[in-house]
Design an enzyme around this catalytic site. Sequence first.
Site, PDB file in Angstrom:
ATOM      1  N   HIS A  83       3.606  10.024  -6.063  1.00 45.94           N
ATOM      2  CA  HIS A  83       3.709   9.941  -4.597  1.00 45.94           C
ATOM      3  C   HIS A  83       2.373   9.545  -3.960  1.00 45.94           C
ATOM      4  CE1 HIS A  83       5.430  10.645  -0.680  1.00 45.94           C
ATOM      5  NE2 HIS A  83       6.531  11.156  -1.196  1.00 45.94           N
ATOM      6  N   GLU A 140       7.696   4.708  -4.790  1.00 46.56           N
ATOM      7  CA  GLU A 140       8.044   5.718  -5.781  1.00 46.56           C
ATOM      8  C   GLU A 140       9.160   5.216  -6.700  1.00 46.56           C
ATOM      9  OE1 GLU A 140       8.735   9.401  -3.340  1.00 46.56           O
ATOM     10  OE2 GLU A 140       8.085   7.994  -1.787  1.00 46.56           O
ATOM     11  N   HIS A 151      12.046  16.562  -3.559  1.00 49.38           N
ATOM     12  CA  HIS A 151      10.911  16.548  -4.501  1.00 49.38           C
ATOM     13  C   HIS A 151      10.775  17.845  -5.303  1.00 49.38           C
ATOM     14  CE1 HIS A 151       9.996  12.730  -2.932  1.00 49.38           C
ATOM     15  NE2 HIS A 151       9.209  13.062  -1.945  1.00 49.38           N
TER      16      HIS A 151
END
Length: 380
Positions: free
Chosen positions: A208, A345, A137
């Site tokens: 998220h 996601e 991420h």
Amino acid sequence: MNNLIWMLAIIAIVGGCTNKQKKVVEEEMTLSGLKKSNFQAIINGDSTNLYVLKNANGMEVCITNFGGRIVSVMVPDKDGEMKDVVLGFDSILGYTSVDNNFGATIGRYGNRIANGKITVAGVEYQLPKNNYGHTLHGGPNGFDKKVFKANQPDSQTVVLTCVSPDGEAGFPGNLNVKVTMKLTQDNAIDISYEAETDKETVVNLTNHSYFNLSGDPNNTILNELLTINADAYTPIDSTFMTTGKIEKVDGTPMDFRTPTPIGARINDDFEQLKNGKGYDHNWVLNTNGDISQVAATVYDQTTGIRLDVFTTEPGLQVYTGNFLDGTITGKKGVTYMKHSAICLESQKYPDSPNKPKWPSPYLKPGEKYSSRCIYKFSVQ
């Protein structure tokens, strides 16, 4: 007598002021029970706030510009009762004091990059590692910790912008990012991502949010029905990294082509479930980037709340809150336990920069990165 009249007058004035103060406090409170003042802070010299979106149906979405995060989503259940269906915190302090990505805009690169290495225009870049030897991420200081500039042009839209400078988190290029979150009249959160760069780079933006359609995170999501419009997925190794293979879901616990309780097979003796500690995988969508086709659906039979996901992206990471372990206390003092939420996601496949046959995450100067994901709520 005159003194008594004066005393009564003073009491009336004080009482009126108190009522006005109460009214101000009540006005500060959102439908989900949040106070804007609890989200107003200065972080690294930038101001944070809470932005409230509402539509004609009474649906409410609260967003903070810290990390471009969705903080709460209030939707009606089958009885018309409003439920908050995402996990998060009651104040900005929760987001800054606990390492988390609840509701966050993820970037520069959502999901994992193997060994934190990318090669762009013939140059190898080393990114900071923060997950089993990989970059997850965007690394330890991704967009989830960035304060976006926010503009709310109307009651149903917030526009978040930021500049990620060349070299930030190891990524090349000055990246200009724009995220538009719109609450539509048909109870959908429509998220559009745009980005431009002055040097070739990689980009993979996503959201998220942790969803629990029961409206009560004390409940797990294991009984909620999940459907994924995908015939294949990308297997992972024991470090959660994609192997480079694409495998069929047929005959495995990864097959969600028909509505199936999330927990029905989550503990099966299946290597991929052991590697992911549950579901934490990318599905190869059948939708071919068609935003009009449903990519995935989650449905809670108790509340009747249904969530349909649409995206222009080729992949969808489905994560079942496997690492929530009771150490985090969120909104309304609820402790978040294992499997108390599901994340959906939209994305390029994980580690695409190192897997040339997969959909490309590369962005060059003069091009525009564009991605869209819609979370649409209804009652079934």
